[in-house]
Design a protein around this motif. Sequence first.
Motif, PDB file in Angstrom:
ATOM      1  N   LEU B 147      11.021   2.212   6.979  1.00 23.03           N
ATOM      2  CA  LEU B 147      10.114   2.140   5.829  1.00 23.03           C
ATOM      3  C   LEU B 147       8.745   1.644   6.257  1.00 23.03           C
ATOM      4  CD1 LEU B 147      12.306   0.772   2.935  1.00 23.03           C
ATOM      5  CD2 LEU B 147      11.103   2.936   3.047  1.00 23.03           C
ATOM      6  N   GLY B 148       8.742   0.603   7.118  1.00 23.15           N
ATOM      7  CA  GLY B 148       7.466   0.065   7.593  1.00 23.15           C
ATOM      8  C   GLY B 148       6.675   1.116   8.330  1.00 23.15           C
ATOM      9  N   ALA B 149       7.366   1.867   9.210  1.00 20.38           N
ATOM     10  CA  ALA B 149       6.677   2.877  10.000  1.00 20.38           C
ATOM     11  C   ALA B 149       6.133   3.984   9.108  1.00 20.38           C
ATOM     12  CB  ALA B 149       7.629   3.461  11.036  1.00 20.38           C
ATOM     13  N   LEU B 150       6.944   4.414   8.121  1.00 18.15           N
ATOM     14  CA  LEU B 150       6.485   5.491   7.244  1.00 18.15           C
ATOM     15  C   LEU B 150       5.282   5.045   6.430  1.00 18.15           C
ATOM     16  CD1 LEU B 150       9.839   7.003   5.992  1.00 18.15           C
ATOM     17  CD2 LEU B 150       8.284   7.910   7.683  1.00 18.15           C
ATOM     18  N   ARG B 151       5.345   3.799   5.950  1.00 19.59           N
ATOM     19  CA  ARG B 151       4.208   3.261   5.206  1.00 19.59           C
ATOM     20  C   ARG B 151       2.956   3.262   6.069  1.00 19.59           C
ATOM     21  NH1 ARG B 151       5.394  -2.365   2.353  1.00 19.59           N
ATOM     22  NH2 ARG B 151       6.487  -1.665   0.496  1.00 19.59           N
ATOM     23  N   ALA B 152       3.096   2.737   7.303  1.00 20.84           N
ATOM     24  CA  ALA B 152       1.944   2.638   8.198  1.00 20.84           C
ATOM     25  C   ALA B 152       1.361   4.011   8.441  1.00 20.84           C
ATOM     26  CB  ALA B 152       2.362   2.006   9.514  1.00 20.84           C
ATOM     27  N   CYS B 153       2.260   4.974   8.676  1.00 24.90           N
ATOM     28  CA  CYS B 153       1.820   6.321   9.009  1.00 24.90           C
ATOM     29  C   CYS B 153       1.096   6.955   7.831  1.00 24.90           C
ATOM     30  CB  CYS B 153       3.043   7.125   9.405  1.00 24.90           C
ATOM     31  SG  CYS B 153       2.684   8.785   9.767  1.00 24.90           S
ATOM     32  N   ALA B 154       1.689   6.859   6.638  1.00 29.89           N
ATOM     33  CA  ALA B 154       1.062   7.467   5.454  1.00 29.89           C
ATOM     34  C   ALA B 154      -0.298   6.836   5.207  1.00 29.89           C
ATOM     35  CB  ALA B 154       1.962   7.275   4.247  1.00 29.89           C
ATOM     36  N   GLN B 155      -0.356   5.522   5.391  1.00 28.11           N
ATOM     37  CA  GLN B 155      -1.609   4.797   5.173  1.00 28.11           C
ATOM     38  C   GLN B 155      -2.687   5.240   6.160  1.00 28.11           C
ATOM     39  OE1 GLN B 155      -0.936   0.605   5.433  1.00 28.11           O
ATOM     40  NE2 GLN B 155      -2.875   0.280   6.465  1.00 28.11           N
ATOM     41  N   MET B 156      -2.295   5.373   7.439  1.00 34.32           N
ATOM     42  CA  MET B 156      -3.282   5.761   8.444  1.00 34.32           C
ATOM     43  C   MET B 156      -3.796   7.161   8.194  1.00 34.32           C
ATOM     44  SD  MET B 156      -1.516   4.269  11.784  1.00 34.32           S
ATOM     45  CE  MET B 156      -2.395   3.166  12.838  1.00 34.32           C
ATOM     46  N   VAL B 157      -2.869   8.088   7.849  1.00 31.28           N
ATOM     47  CA  VAL B 157      -3.297   9.467   7.616  1.00 31.28           C
ATOM     48  C   VAL B 157      -4.228   9.535   6.412  1.00 31.28           C
ATOM     49  CG1 VAL B 157      -2.494  11.750   6.978  1.00 31.28           C
ATOM     50  CG2 VAL B 157      -1.322  10.490   8.744  1.00 31.28           C
ATOM     51  N   SER B 158      -3.918   8.744   5.350  1.00 31.66           N
ATOM     52  CA  SER B 158      -4.756   8.794   4.151  1.00 31.66           C
ATOM     53  C   SER B 158      -6.152   8.257   4.419  1.00 31.66           C
ATOM     54  CB  SER B 158      -4.145   7.969   3.027  1.00 31.66           C
ATOM     55  OG  SER B 158      -2.785   8.184   2.942  1.00 31.66           O
ATOM     56  N   TYR B 159      -6.222   7.119   5.124  1.00 37.41           N
ATOM     57  CA  TYR B 159      -7.535   6.487   5.297  1.00 37.41           C
ATOM     58  C   TYR B 159      -8.358   7.169   6.375  1.00 37.41           C
ATOM     59  CZ  TYR B 159      -6.785   2.923   1.905  1.00 37.41           C
ATOM     60  OH  TYR B 159      -6.605   2.293   0.724  1.00 37.41           O
ATOM     61  N   GLU B 160      -7.668   7.954   7.239  1.00 41.37           N
ATOM     62  CA  GLU B 160      -8.418   8.698   8.240  1.00 41.37           C
ATOM     63  C   GLU B 160      -9.374   9.678   7.573  1.00 41.37           C
ATOM     64  OE1 GLU B 160      -5.981  10.915  11.152  1.00 41.37           O
ATOM     65  OE2 GLU B 160      -6.016   8.927  12.050  1.00 41.37           O
ATOM     66  N   LEU B 161      -8.980  10.172   6.377  1.00 39.37           N
ATOM     67  CA  LEU B 161      -9.819  11.160   5.693  1.00 39.37           C
ATOM     68  C   LEU B 161     -11.172  10.559   5.326  1.00 39.37           C
ATOM     69  CD1 LEU B 161      -7.166  12.779   3.413  1.00 39.37           C
ATOM     70  CD2 LEU B 161      -8.389  13.867   5.254  1.00 39.37           C
ATOM     71  N   SER B 162     -11.140   9.387   4.644  1.00 43.30           N
ATOM     72  CA  SER B 162     -12.427   8.815   4.241  1.00 43.30           C
ATOM     73  C   SER B 162     -13.208   8.363   5.472  1.00 43.30           C
ATOM     74  CB  SER B 162     -12.216   7.672   3.263  1.00 43.30           C
ATOM     75  OG  SER B 162     -11.326   6.736   3.776  1.00 43.30           O
ATOM     76  N   LEU B 163     -12.475   7.904   6.494  1.00 49.12           N
ATOM     77  CA  LEU B 163     -13.124   7.497   7.744  1.00 49.12           C
ATOM     78  C   LEU B 163     -13.854   8.690   8.355  1.00 49.12           C
ATOM     79  CD1 LEU B 163     -12.763   4.772   9.413  1.00 49.12           C
ATOM     80  CD2 LEU B 163     -11.401   6.141  10.930  1.00 49.12           C
ATOM     81  N   SER B 164     -13.183   9.852   8.366  1.00 46.15           N
ATOM     82  CA  SER B 164     -13.810  11.003   9.021  1.00 46.15           C
ATOM     83  C   SER B 164     -14.989  11.504   8.215  1.00 46.15           C
ATOM     84  CB  SER B 164     -12.792  12.106   9.255  1.00 46.15           C
ATOM     85  OG  SER B 164     -12.164  12.419   8.054  1.00 46.15           O
ATOM     86  N   THR B 165     -14.925  11.424   6.863  1.00 46.41           N
ATOM     87  CA  THR B 165     -16.105  11.855   6.100  1.00 46.41           C
ATOM     88  C   THR B 165     -17.313  11.007   6.482  1.00 46.41           C
ATOM     89  OG1 THR B 165     -15.497  10.435   4.270  1.00 46.41           O
ATOM     90  CG2 THR B 165     -14.881  12.734   4.084  1.00 46.41           C
ATOM     91  N   SER B 166     -17.105   9.712   6.683  1.00 50.30           N
ATOM     92  CA  SER B 166     -18.263   8.876   7.017  1.00 50.30           C
ATOM     93  C   SER B 166     -18.745   9.170   8.432  1.00 50.30           C
ATOM     94  CB  SER B 166     -17.953   7.392   6.815  1.00 50.30           C
ATOM     95  OG  SER B 166     -17.298   6.864   7.913  1.00 50.30           O
TER      96      SER B 166
END
Lengths: 172, 348
Positions: B147-166
């Motif tokens: 569960l921890g790993a899946l959470r971390a992964c989903a979180q990283m993939v989601s925030y990578e989007l806003s990071l890449s736009t900037s």
Amino acid sequence: MFSDILLTIITMAFALMVVFSKKTVVSALALLMTMLSIAMIYFQLGTVFLAAIQVLVNAGAIAILFVFVMMLINLEQFENNREKGKVKLVISVLAILVIMGVFALIINNNIEVLTANNIPDNSMKLLFDKLFSVYYLPFEMATVLLLAAIVACIVITGHEKAHKVELEESHE
Amino acid sequence: MLEGILEILIKTVVILGIPLGALPIIIHVERRGAGFIQRRLGPNRVGPFGLLQPLADVAKFMFKEEVHPTHVRPFFYSLAPLVALTVALLPLACIPIMAPLEISGRTIYPEVFRSDMGIFYAFAVSALGSYGILLGGWASNNKFSMLGALRACAQMVSYELSLSTSIVAMIFLYGTNDIHVMVTAQTGYWFGFLPKWGFFIQPLAAMLFLVGIFAESNRLPFDLAEGESEIVAGYHLEYSSMKFAIFFMAEYIHMIALSALFIILFFGGYSILPGLDMIPQSPIITPILQMGSLTIKIAMMIWFFVWVRWTLPRFRYDQLMDIGWQRLLPLGIINLIATVLITYFRNQ
């Protein structure tokens, strides 16, 4: 030269592992390694931009979704439930035909192959000049194909869901 | 040929050595900082001001018994920490610590991997950061870890989007992917006092990037991967002794690398801090000042990380996803479109 051959062997080995590995998660991880090896080949050719995009999109985003889903639904219980017999044969033959067709196209049409020697310095500009002029139609068609695939996914899963709801209602 | 290999070797040792050597200090600052913010002392027993505490910790990690649970997947269980650390170290390869040096007619670049796609490379390899965590969680074969790993992964993939736009907005602004050109564009002052940092042109992009760093490196308030009140310790639950320490190191190095990227994009990279540029420049002093400026900037970022960690509580998981997809991503896209339009019309 030696490193080219080594990279090719590594890429092929991982690609074969995707197909032949018995465990689905190992297959997904091998897919990731294949993507990374392909990025290494681009890198070897000197197109850093293409390599970075390969890592970013295919290894960083697409492969992670595969790995994520494989780990989430824990497919180990369905390990032996693979396509067997005739279906497998038909798919293999089709795949080999497609690969041979691609090779025939490349050989017949003398498509200019990029090697480490003929890539200009500004590979990014070259890439997009080609992409938005000569290869614009295939590029757009690829996006339409992806869109069609997404719609197909929604239709297939949505249908199952509706079916399930019906079943549940009939049980009640 | 041999010279080239030697040059790369020396650079690799320096670039890898600095962050790895700084790790104990950062961990010490983190713990003392926590003590300072919570009005207690923190570790202050070992050595002067407790400075030797990290060494004692390392010794403890080395000599601790390594518990190797029997239900794990052995190969991937051992592989995961290595993957995490290697991937965290990769982006450092293209981060320059000073301007290119001219030595006897030869230009020597301070980064290991010199490319005009530096920022792309760094961002691409830091996108692989979630694999170590995902692999660790899955190999542990434990529901909490998974569960921890899946959470971390989903979180990283989601925030990578806003990071890449900037990041893309900043690439448009500077019109280049070359880190040295970006830093040169940020050297100097507006109106004689305001440094030409990207932060003052693109504060929104800077904010998106900053939030993205916290999410990418799994730091509070985004450390859902190890939310101990719900899933014990998350992905590193089954890891002990040095394997756990390697995960820990990977997290800190990821943080350093992302901070360095943030500073390159928004705070002028190695360009000399205002105030320090009063010192007369010379071929020997300038590189030292540049390294010093970069170090000070990164140190301030790390202190900011510590400060936020002990100030803000953890988000709930649904809040995290809301912030990522419904707030930051639209903001990032609007910012990107505005930047593209402004750049286009300005260049007309």
